[in-house]
Design a protein around this motif. Sequence first.
Motif, PDB file in Angstrom:
ATOM      1  N   GLN A 173     -29.430  26.990 -46.617  1.00 39.16           N
ATOM      2  CA  GLN A 173     -30.612  27.815 -46.418  1.00 39.16           C
ATOM      3  C   GLN A 173     -30.622  28.313 -44.984  1.00 39.16           C
ATOM      4  N   VAL A 174     -30.872  29.587 -44.802  1.00 37.81           N
ATOM      5  CA  VAL A 174     -30.943  30.162 -43.451  1.00 37.81           C
ATOM      6  C   VAL A 174     -32.341  29.907 -42.900  1.00 37.81           C
ATOM      7  N   THR A 175     -32.428  29.106 -41.853  1.00 38.26           N
ATOM      8  CA  THR A 175     -33.726  28.724 -41.306  1.00 38.26           C
ATOM      9  C   THR A 175     -33.941  29.322 -39.919  1.00 38.26           C
ATOM     10  N   GLY A 176     -35.197  29.481 -39.571  1.00 37.35           N
ATOM     11  CA  GLY A 176     -35.535  29.957 -38.233  1.00 37.35           C
ATOM     12  C   GLY A 176     -35.088  28.986 -37.168  1.00 37.35           C
ATOM     13  N   LEU A 177     -35.166  27.706 -37.468  1.00 38.68           N
ATOM     14  CA  LEU A 177     -34.769  26.684 -36.502  1.00 38.68           C
ATOM     15  C   LEU A 177     -33.301  26.840 -36.127  1.00 38.68           C
ATOM     16  N   LYS A 178     -32.457  27.100 -37.109  1.00 40.80           N
ATOM     17  CA  LYS A 178     -31.024  27.263 -36.858  1.00 40.80           C
ATOM     18  C   LYS A 178     -30.742  28.588 -36.158  1.00 40.80           C
TER      19      LYS A 178
END
Length: 254
Positions: free
Chosen positions: A216-221
Amino acid sequence: MIKNLKKIAVAGGTLVIFGCAEPEKPAEEPKQATRPDFNVMEDISQKKQAFFNFLRPAVAQENARVSQERSFLLAIQTQLKVGQVIQESDLNEARQLGDAYKVDLNDNTITEQWLDEMLIRVDEIPEALVLSQAANESGWGTSRFAREGHNYFGQWCYTPGCGLVPSARNEGASHEVAVFSDAQQSVHAYFMNVNRNRAYAELREIRAQERASGHQVTGLKLAEGLHRYSERGDAYVDEIQGMIRHNRQYWQQG
């Protein structure tokens, strides 16, 4: 799918240098919500909720636009793989999209290399990252630039009269803080900035790698690729990641 190229109008009739491909629009545009007066809100939780609720529809609209553009590119990619001839109308749309994202379509031909580069740029940005940056850059909507220019991300422009002159601008500097017609235009300019500016190539590479790995593409990453968004570098990245973690109760996705 793509009608024309679009630039953002600013004060004095000048244009900010944020061009983009404009997707087909529904018969009726979603109405821009009235901007709350964040400066008078004393309850922190109330201010946060109001701020996120105000900008969230604009973020969703931009991600929907990007998703539509990406679906078009993936469809073209599938046609190439099976040897199908690309229709002239699709070629024209691809050319306009390439112009918008600054990836030239050489020799009027769609290639796998062109598509690979475009698919790195034409992708969604998690709302947690967008809203955290907006809150950070605008002081939760209370900054002068947010109030007077609908600018929530600190975007600059460089033509005299194109925006608001920062009161603390260094001597000899010529930049101004861009003025937008509404919050939607500010969010739109942010998306185009992050998705095509060379300064954020690292963020785009992280996003592509996460997708390729099935994560999953996350804002944190993705925040790891924002070192060049601020002169503060790593400290800025840490601050944005801290905001994402601290406000996780507000996020609807990513």
